[in-house]
Design an enzyme around this catalytic site. Structure first.
Site, PDB file in Angstrom:
ATOM      1  N   GLU A 363     -22.590-126.027 -65.998  1.00  0.00           N
ATOM      2  CA  GLU A 363     -23.146-125.763 -64.662  1.00  0.00           C
ATOM      3  C   GLU A 363     -24.680-125.694 -64.702  1.00  0.00           C
ATOM      4  O   GLU A 363     -25.311-124.858 -64.064  1.00  0.00           O
ATOM      5  CB  GLU A 363     -22.497-124.521 -64.049  1.00  0.00           C
ATOM      6  CG  GLU A 363     -20.995-124.747 -63.927  1.00  0.00           C
ATOM      7  CD  GLU A 363     -20.268-123.859 -62.944  1.00  0.00           C
ATOM      8  OE1 GLU A 363     -20.908-123.315 -62.051  1.00  0.00           O
ATOM      9  OE2 GLU A 363     -19.038-123.734 -63.096  1.00  0.00           O
TER      10      GLU A 363
HETATM   11  C1  LIG Z   1     -16.538-127.050 -72.160  1.00  0.00           C
HETATM   12  C2  LIG Z   1     -17.244-127.779 -71.063  1.00  0.00           C
HETATM   13  C3  LIG Z   1     -16.747-127.729 -69.766  1.00  0.00           C
HETATM   14  C4  LIG Z   1     -17.365-128.425 -68.730  1.00  0.00           C
HETATM   15  N1  LIG Z   1     -16.812-128.428 -67.481  1.00  0.00           N
HETATM   16  C5  LIG Z   1     -17.300-129.287 -66.539  1.00  0.00           C
HETATM   17  C6  LIG Z   1     -16.616-129.470 -65.280  1.00  0.00           C
HETATM   18  O1  LIG Z   1     -15.598-128.829 -64.989  1.00  0.00           O
HETATM   19  N2  LIG Z   1     -17.118-130.382 -64.403  1.00  0.00           N
HETATM   20  C7  LIG Z   1     -18.232-131.114 -64.658  1.00  0.00           C
HETATM   21  O2  LIG Z   1     -18.623-131.924 -63.815  1.00  0.00           O
HETATM   22  N3  LIG Z   1     -18.909-130.960 -65.844  1.00  0.00           N
HETATM   23  C8  LIG Z   1     -18.462-130.077 -66.776  1.00  0.00           C
HETATM   24  N4  LIG Z   1     -19.119-129.929 -67.987  1.00  0.00           N
HETATM   25  C9  LIG Z   1     -20.322-130.737 -68.248  1.00  0.00           C
HETATM   26  C10 LIG Z   1     -21.595-129.905 -68.326  1.00  0.00           C
HETATM   27  O3  LIG Z   1     -21.950-129.439 -67.046  1.00  0.00           O
HETATM   28  C11 LIG Z   1     -22.677-130.797 -68.983  1.00  0.00           C
HETATM   29  O4  LIG Z   1     -22.314-130.914 -70.348  1.00  0.00           O
HETATM   30  C12 LIG Z   1     -24.063-130.209 -68.831  1.00  0.00           C
HETATM   31  O5  LIG Z   1     -24.494-130.266 -67.493  1.00  0.00           O
HETATM   32  C13 LIG Z   1     -25.081-130.952 -69.718  1.00  0.00           C
HETATM   33  O6  LIG Z   1     -24.994-132.320 -69.562  1.00  0.00           O
HETATM   34  P1  LIG Z   1     -24.902-133.253 -70.861  1.00  0.00           P
HETATM   35  O7  LIG Z   1     -23.821-132.731 -71.732  1.00  0.00           O
HETATM   36  O8  LIG Z   1     -24.811-134.659 -70.417  1.00  0.00           O
HETATM   37  O9  LIG Z   1     -26.272-133.031 -71.610  1.00  0.00           O
HETATM   38  P2  LIG Z   1     -27.631-133.833 -71.358  1.00  0.00           P
HETATM   39  O10 LIG Z   1     -27.944-133.901 -69.915  1.00  0.00           O
HETATM   40  O11 LIG Z   1     -27.563-135.119 -72.118  1.00  0.00           O
HETATM   41  O12 LIG Z   1     -28.698-132.873 -72.069  1.00  0.00           O
HETATM   42  C14 LIG Z   1     -28.894-132.864 -73.478  1.00  0.00           C
HETATM   43  C15 LIG Z   1     -30.042-131.872 -73.755  1.00  0.00           C
HETATM   44  O13 LIG Z   1     -31.243-132.300 -73.110  1.00  0.00           O
HETATM   45  C16 LIG Z   1     -31.723-131.258 -72.270  1.00  0.00           C
HETATM   46  N5  LIG Z   1     -32.325-131.846 -71.066  1.00  0.00           N
HETATM   47  C17 LIG Z   1     -31.809-132.825 -70.266  1.00  0.00           C
HETATM   48  N6  LIG Z   1     -32.645-133.067 -69.240  1.00  0.00           N
HETATM   49  C18 LIG Z   1     -33.693-132.224 -69.368  1.00  0.00           C
HETATM   50  C19 LIG Z   1     -34.886-131.970 -68.615  1.00  0.00           C
HETATM   51  N7  LIG Z   1     -35.147-132.630 -67.488  1.00  0.00           N
HETATM   52  N8  LIG Z   1     -35.744-131.028 -69.069  1.00  0.00           N
HETATM   53  C20 LIG Z   1     -35.483-130.342 -70.196  1.00  0.00           C
HETATM   54  N9  LIG Z   1     -34.375-130.519 -70.963  1.00  0.00           N
HETATM   55  C21 LIG Z   1     -33.488-131.439 -70.543  1.00  0.00           C
HETATM   56  C22 LIG Z   1     -30.497-130.430 -71.916  1.00  0.00           C
HETATM   57  O14 LIG Z   1     -30.856-129.097 -71.534  1.00  0.00           O
HETATM   58  C23 LIG Z   1     -29.731-130.458 -73.231  1.00  0.00           C
HETATM   59  O15 LIG Z   1     -30.260-129.498 -74.117  1.00  0.00           O
HETATM   60  C24 LIG Z   1     -18.547-129.192 -69.013  1.00  0.00           C
HETATM   61  C25 LIG Z   1     -19.051-129.218 -70.309  1.00  0.00           C
HETATM   62  C26 LIG Z   1     -18.407-128.551 -71.336  1.00  0.00           C
HETATM   63  C27 LIG Z   1     -18.959-128.664 -72.739  1.00  0.00           C
END
Ligand SMILES: Cc1cc2nc3c(=O)[nH]c(=O)nc-3n(C[C@H](O)[C@H](O)[C@H](O)COP(=O)(O)OP(=O)(O)OC[C@H]3O[C@@H](n4cnc5c(N)ncnc54)[C@H](O)[C@@H]3O)c2cc1C
Length: 379
Positions: A363
Site C-alpha cells: 500500500e
Molecule cells: C505480500 C504482498 C501483498 C501485496 N498485496 C497487494 C494487493 O492486494 N494488491 C495490489 O495491488 N498490490 C499488492 N502488493 C504490491 C505492493 O503494493 C507493491 O509491491 C508495492 O507497491 C511496491 O511496488 P513494487 O514491488 O513494484 O516495487 P517498486 O515500485 O519496483 O520499488 C522498488 C524500490 O524502489 C523504491 N522506489 C520506487 N519508486 C520510487 C520513488 N519515486 N522514489 C523513491 N523510491 C522509489 C521503492 O520504495 C522500493 O524500495 C502486495 C505486495 C506484497 C509483497
C-alpha cells in the site's frame, strides 16, 4: 482533546482481543508454516462483523467508525498479521471503495456478501511493471458495446485465491494516461480469468498472495465502478484509507511483540536476576513502549481525521510511515530480548519480525509515503 474511547469502541476492542486469543493464537504458527488460512476462520470473522466494519448496516455492514476498525486491526495484528491483512484488504480497499464509488446496484449485489464473510474481496492494482508507479498500467479494458474485454497480469494480490470478488484496475484509453484508467468488478470463474501460483513469502504467510491472469475476459459494462476514467482516482483515494488500516496492523505487530518481550524479560534470569533488571534491557523496553505510544497517536489521529470528514492523505501516510518503522524496530528488539529463544518459532517474535517487514512495502512503500508527505507539505 479527548483521549477516551467510547464504551462501544472499548467493547469492539475487547471482542477483537477475545477472538484473537481464543481463535487465532493456537494455530498461528501452523498457519505460518503451511501458508494457509482456513475459510472457516474467515467466516467467523465475518460473523463477528470484522469484514464490513464501516459499511452501512443497510448493506449488511457493522456501520462503525474508522477508529473501531483500527482498534480491531490492532488487536488481531498483535496475534496474527495474516488474519489482519485479510480484514484490512476487505474493509479498506474493497468494501470502502465499493461503498464510496459504486452504484446502488453494485452495492446491493456485492456489499452485503462482502460484509458478512459470504464473499471475500481482493484489490488488484499492482502489475509486473507497475508497483510504486501505479500510473504505468499495462492491463487493458477495451470497450466493446455493452462490455469490456480485459487483458493483462496483476501481481502480488492479497486474497488472490481465497477471494471471489476482485476490483481490477485497468487502462481503457492509453492516450489519456492515468485519466484513461477504470476499475471493474471481476468475479472468480469468469471465462479467461486464471489465478497464478501462490507466492512463497517471508512474512504474513497465512495470507495468500497470487498473480492473476486475464485473457480476453468479458466484463459487463455495468461492472465498471464510477465514471469513465475515474479508476486512478478511485485507487488513490482507496489506498489513502487503506494506509490507516496497514498503519494499525503495524502498530498491532509492534504492540504484540512488545508485550511478549516485556513478559519474557520479567521471567528470564541471568546473573542472578530477571533480565529486565539489567538497564540495557529496561531501556529497550522503555524505547519500545514510547515509540509504540507515539505510533498509536498518529494512527488514531488519522482514523479520527477520516471520521471527522477531514482530509487524511497526510495523516494516513505519516501514520503508516512511522508505525511500520516502529513495527520493524520493535520486533527486532523483541527477538534480541528473547536471546536464542527469539530465534525459534515457538516464541512468536521471529514471525512478528518477518511479518513487520511487509508493512513498509505494501500500500505504498515507505519511500512513496515520504513522496506523498513531501508533496503535501510543499504544495
Ligand atoms: C505480500 C504482498 C501483498 C501485496 N498485496 C497487494 C494487493 O492486494 N494488491 C495490489 O495491488 N498490490 C499488492 N502488493 C504490491 C505492493 O503494493 C507493491 O509491491 C508495492 O507497491 C511496491 O511496488 P513494487 O514491488 O513494484 O516495487 P517498486 O515500485 O519496483 O520499488 C522498488 C524500490 O524502489 C523504491 N522506489 C520506487 N519508486 C520510487 C520513488 N519515486 N522514489 C523513491 N523510491 C522509489 C521503492 O520504495 C522500493 O524500495 C502486495 C505486495 C506484497 C509483497
Amino acid at each position: 482533546m479527548d483521549f477516551q474511547l467510547t464504551d462501544e469502541q472499548q467493547m469492539i476492542r475487547q471482542a477483537a482481543r477475545d477472538f484473537a486469543q481464543t481463535e487465532l493464537l493456537s494455530g498461528v504458527i501452523a498457519r505460518d508454516e503451511s501458508q494457509s488460512f482456513p475459510p472457516e476462520l474467515i467466516q467467523k470473522m465475518g460473523n463477528l462483523g470484522f469484514l464490513g466494519m464501516m459499511v452501512d448496516p443497510k448493506y449488511g455492514g457493522s456501520g462503525l467508525d474508522t477508529l473501531s476498525y483500527v482498534l480491531t486491526m490492532e488487536e488481531l495484528s498483535k496475534i496474527d498479521a495474516s488474519a489482519s491483512v485479510i480484514v484490512s484488504v476487505n474493509n479498506s480497499l474493497v468494501c470502502w471503495g465499493l461503498e464510496a464509488f459504486g452504484s446502488e446496484a453494485q452495492k446491493e449485489k456485492y456489499l452485503s456478501r462482502l460484509s458478512t464473510g459470504d464473499s471475500l474481496g481482493a484489490f488488484c492494482l499492482s502489475e509486473p511493471e507497475a508497483g510504486s508507479d501505479a500510473t504505468s498500467q499495462k492491463t487493458t479494458a477495451i470497450e466493446k458495446g455493452d462490455h469490456y474485454i480485459l487483458n493483462g497480469t496483476k501481481n502480488w494480490i492479497t486474497n488472490g485465491n481465497s477471494a471471489d470478488t476482485y476490483l481490477v484496475i485497468a487502462q481503457t484509453h492509453p492516450e489519456k494516461g492515468h485519466h484513461g484508467i477504470n476499475v471493474f468488478i471481476v468475479e472468480k470463474g469468469m471465462e479467461g480469468f486464471k489465478i497464478g501460483p501462490k507466492e512463497n513469502k517471508l512474512g504474513i504467510r497465512g495470507s495468500d498472495t497470487h498473480s492473476l491472469l486475464f485473457n480476453d475476459v468479458k466484463v459487463p459494462g455495468e461492472n465498471r465502478i464510477g465514471e469513465d476514467g475515474s479508476g486512478f482516482r478511485f485507487a488513490m483515494k482507496t489506498l489513502a484509507g487503506g494506509r490507516i488500516g496497514i498503519a494499525a496492523q503495524a502498530l498491532g505487530i509492534a504492540a504484540g511483540a512488545y508485550e511478549l518481550a516485556k513478559k519474557y524479560a520479567k521471567e528470564r534470569k541471568s546473573f542472578g536476576t530477571e533480565i529486565c533488571n539489567h538497564q540495557a534491557i529496561a531501556f529497550k523496553l522503555a524505547d519500545m513502549h514510547t515509540q509504540i505510544e507515539a505510533a498509536r497517536y498518529l494512527v488514531y489521529k488519522a482514523a479520527w481525521d477520516k471520521d471527522q470528514g477531514k482530509n487524511y492523505d497526510l495523516s494516513g501516510a505519516m501514520a503508516k510511515l512511522y508505525a511500520s518503522q516502529v513495527a520493524m524496530d520493535t520486533t527486532v528488539e523483541a527477538v534480541q530480548i528473547h536471546g536464542g529463544n527469539g530465534f525459534v518459532k515457538d516464541y512468536h517474535v521471529e514471525r512478528m519480525m518477518r511479518d513487520a517487514k511487509i508493512t513498509q512495502i505494501y500500500e505504498g512503500t515507505n519511500q512513496i509515503q515520504r513522496v506523498v508527505i513531501g508533496r503535501k507539505l510543499l504544495k
